[in-house]
Design a protein around this motif. Structure first.
Motif, PDB file in Angstrom:
ATOM      1  N   UNK A  88       0.839  -1.202   0.000  1.00 52.03           N
ATOM      2  CA  UNK A  88       0.000   0.000   0.000  1.00 52.03           C
ATOM      3  C   UNK A  88       0.875   1.253   0.000  1.00 52.03           C
ATOM      4  N   UNK A  90       3.765   1.602  -1.508  1.00 54.89           N
ATOM      5  CA  UNK A  90       4.200   1.831  -2.892  1.00 54.89           C
ATOM      6  C   UNK A  90       3.082   2.503  -3.692  1.00 54.89           C
ATOM      7  N   UNK A  91       1.841   2.099  -3.422  1.00 61.80           N
ATOM      8  CA  UNK A  91       0.691   2.689  -4.107  1.00 61.80           C
ATOM      9  C   UNK A  91       0.628   4.190  -3.806  1.00 61.80           C
ATOM     10  N   UNK A  95       1.553   8.196  -6.115  1.00 60.19           N
ATOM     11  CA  UNK A  95       0.598   9.274  -6.392  1.00 60.19           C
ATOM     12  C   UNK A  95       0.803  10.501  -5.529  1.00 60.19           C
ATOM     13  N   UNK A 100      -3.236  11.584  -2.892  1.00 56.45           N
ATOM     14  CA  UNK A 100      -3.198  11.030  -1.536  1.00 56.45           C
ATOM     15  C   UNK A 100      -1.777  10.972  -0.963  1.00 56.45           C
ATOM     16  N   UNK A 103      -1.707   7.114   4.193  1.00 57.53           N
ATOM     17  CA  UNK A 103      -2.431   5.845   4.200  1.00 57.53           C
ATOM     18  C   UNK A 103      -2.421   5.304   5.624  1.00 57.53           C
ATOM     19  N   UNK A 195      -8.874  11.255   9.779  1.00 55.40           N
ATOM     20  CA  UNK A 195      -9.555  12.547   9.871  1.00 55.40           C
ATOM     21  C   UNK A 195      -8.784  13.555  10.718  1.00 55.40           C
ATOM     22  N   UNK A 206      -6.261   7.931   2.549  1.00 56.49           N
ATOM     23  CA  UNK A 206      -7.028   6.698   2.371  1.00 56.49           C
ATOM     24  C   UNK A 206      -6.796   5.855   3.613  1.00 56.49           C
ATOM     25  N   UNK A 207      -7.746   5.002   3.948  1.00 57.72           N
ATOM     26  CA  UNK A 207      -7.535   4.111   5.100  1.00 57.72           C
ATOM     27  C   UNK A 207      -8.133   2.742   4.820  1.00 57.72           C
TER      28      UNK A 207
ATOM     29  N   UNK B 184     -17.543  16.128   9.633  1.00 57.34           N
ATOM     30  CA  UNK B 184     -18.303  14.998   9.106  1.00 57.34           C
ATOM     31  C   UNK B 184     -17.513  13.717   9.344  1.00 57.34           C
ATOM     32  N   UNK B 209     -12.308  -3.043   5.534  1.00 61.35           N
ATOM     33  CA  UNK B 209     -12.273  -2.168   4.360  1.00 61.35           C
ATOM     34  C   UNK B 209     -10.922  -2.416   3.689  1.00 61.35           C
ATOM     35  N   UNK B 211      -9.630  -1.229   0.761  1.00 59.89           N
ATOM     36  CA  UNK B 211      -9.005  -0.022   0.210  1.00 59.89           C
ATOM     37  C   UNK B 211      -7.770  -0.359  -0.639  1.00 59.89           C
ATOM     38  N   UNK B 212      -6.665   0.363  -0.459  1.00 64.63           N
ATOM     39  CA  UNK B 212      -5.489   0.167  -1.320  1.00 64.63           C
ATOM     40  C   UNK B 212      -4.911  -1.246  -1.250  1.00 64.63           C
ATOM     41  N   UNK B 213      -5.166  -1.962  -0.146  1.00 63.31           N
ATOM     42  CA  UNK B 213      -4.599  -3.316  -0.064  1.00 63.31           C
ATOM     43  C   UNK B 213      -5.007  -4.132  -1.283  1.00 63.31           C
ATOM     44  N   UNK B 215      -5.728  -3.240  -4.384  1.00 58.58           N
ATOM     45  CA  UNK B 215      -5.190  -2.930  -5.709  1.00 58.58           C
ATOM     46  C   UNK B 215      -3.667  -2.915  -5.741  1.00 58.58           C
ATOM     47  N   UNK B 216      -3.029  -3.066  -4.579  1.00 57.45           N
ATOM     48  CA  UNK B 216      -1.564  -3.095  -4.552  1.00 57.45           C
ATOM     49  C   UNK B 216      -1.037  -4.491  -4.235  1.00 57.45           C
TER      50      UNK B 216
END
Lengths: 334, 334
Positions: A88, A90-91, A95, A100, A103, A195, A206-207, B184, B209, B211-213, B215-216
């Motif tokens: 994650x 590296x992701x 970017x 983002x 993470x 947050x 992202x989380x 929020x 969740x 998330x990035x996990x 897609x990476x």
């Protein structure tokens, strides 16, 4: 189960069932609570005059059993968290210049930071901040650390234990908010941390919350972990055949590097209800990382890959048939 | 980037840079937005009289590019989601008689349910309910389905797309709650779904969740996906050498079972800004699962395993050096 006094009828029923089916060995696979139940079964069998050999087989991702070097299951979770943190990161790194920069990965471990510590196994080209349940959350210090990482590396990865607490003892995961129906919103620690960063530093985040994925990920098992799990199972059977009772086979580490170990054992009376916490010298001085001592301990536990067989693109896991033997005693009502 | 008119100076600078460095081929790797930028570069190069061959190389976990059978990256995410759904379900199944009965996994896909659909690839011994962004969330029908699964199987796994919406168009992930500071609370769709079930049916839950996990997770790449990614990269280079411009190499499926495919191509004018949505006949009549047609489409994309090399227990990924060539033009201010 609870104490012998509170659940006397249930424990006695257990012994009656063992007796009816001529069962002499009782193997119980689990963590600290299971070790305690195992000890009680052994004690009761003695007091009821029916000889049961109760052997506890260690297995818990919490990694908090004493005597043993580590607990089967933990090494593979540690590997999963280290690999996921790396991937994650590296992701995000790809970017972060334009999108983002933060993470946050939430991991298990309500009482001890063993699993969170695994996030520190990535190499130091990846900026990781760890939030341990052992360390009170210091918001200002944390935000300064995250900001410094973003300024130096362009991004920051945070590994937060579900058990991380505010100085007043509340879990970060308790958001204190309610929905339209008055239900408490349980949102996890990760979105809270994300947050906080967004509000204070303005960074896009992202989380992820790994939850059961981390402890069921047999597809990414550590070879070291799998090898020790089989060795402990075999040792448990041998201990039973040798007439042992009220014991647990254990991994005894004999060297860090190269990692060597042998099978030893402990008495359940020294194991039940004893939680092995992470030594404080495994956490770095600033409270956000792991020390060399911790890395020396953890590194061998994630070594090697042990892949399952696959069929049609999915792991071909063995599923137990769980066929019940015929009942020999009349029904029992709790 | 935005339209040629809005960002004229930036586009022209791009061409100037290409000219200064004698660059004739422009390869752009990405999804629909990147295809659009690639098309614009090609158009501008023509209008500015400098010959750039712009080739788009497909890559997006969203899997929403037209012309191509699928998009590199998607097959591996689908494999990750299918494997994770399976593994976490086994975890829940092992405890459901006395503890957690509900597991909710939130996956990516704000517009289309391609990734969520992958949760349906597990075999039907595992009760999975999928919430697609294409289908308005029907709370009563959903709760009835979950309850029926728990009564039949003892537990239920829910795969929810981050893009799932209430009938009024709001995302499930918008909780509408605020913390003590008036911020929020963005909590994700998974905890919302989990809490709905708990409140209505009383079942204990866990949620994750990804998330990035997801897609990476190169550690769990699909062999089919990796093979096609390399083939498309090679095809892009060959198309450039053949003098092609404003095109994208694509995977053309020639048979489902056995899965066979060949390299074809499409014109960027037919690809830019066209989103390939999931066909409605891929979603089962009740809206909570995938059809045989969908399974036929998805199954070959997760076939085969392609593992990275490992070093010290972690993947030994290649990290680009990203060395910049010497600048030839004066600085450019946006």
């Amino acid at each position: 189960m609870k104490s012998l006094e509170a659940n006397k009828a249930e424990y006695e029923r257990l012994i009656e069932v063992f007796k009816a089916h001529d069962i002499g060995y009782f193997f119980y696979n689990g963590g600290g609570d299971s070790a305690d139940t195992c000890l009680k079964v052994s004690q009761l069998s003695e007091s009821m005059g029916y000889p049961i050999q109760a052997i506890h087989v260690p297995k818990t991702v919490d990694n908090d059993l004493p005597v043993t070097d580590n607990c089967p299951g933990f090494g593979s979770v540690a590997k999963y968290i280290a690999v996921s943190t790396m991937e994650a990161s590296f992701d995000v790194a790809s970017m972060c210049a334009t999108s983002t920069k933060i993470f946050v990965l939430e991991v298990m471990g309500r009482h001890a930071g063993w699993i969170a510590a695994a996030g520190g196994l990535v190499d130091d080209s990846i900026p990781v901040v760890i939030l341990f349940p052992e360390i009170d959350f210091d918001e200002a210090k944390f935000l300064a650390k995250v900001d410094a990482n973003v300024k130096e590396f362009g991004y920051c990865t945070i590994v937060v234990s579900e058990g991380t607490k505010w100085p007043d003892g509340r879990f970060l995961a308790e958001q204190g908010t309610r929905d339209d129906f008055g239900h408490a919103q349980l949102g996890g620690a990760a979105p809270v941390v994300a947050n906080l960063i967004k509000d204070a530093l303005g960074y896009k985040y992202h989380w992820a919350v790994a939850d059961y994925l981390q402890r069921s990920a047999r597809h990414l098992a550590s070879e070291s972990d799998v090898e020790q799990a089989y060795a402990l199972g075999e040792a448990a059977v041998n201990m039973a055949l040798e007439g042992k009772n009220s014991v647990m086979p254990a991994i005894i580490r004999t060297s860090n590097n190269p990692y060597t170990w042998e099978i030893g054992s402990g008495e359940l009376k020294d194991i039940a209800n004893v939680e092995k916490m992470m030594p404080m010298d495994y956490i770095s001085d600033d409270g956000f990382g792991i020390t060399d001592a911790c890395r020396e301990y953890l590194q061998p536990l994630i070594e090697g890959e042990n892949y399952p067989p696959y069929k049609n693109g999915l792991p071909d896991y063995v599923v137990m048939k769980k066929e019940m033997v015929e009942k020999k005693l009349p029904s029992f009502e709790v």
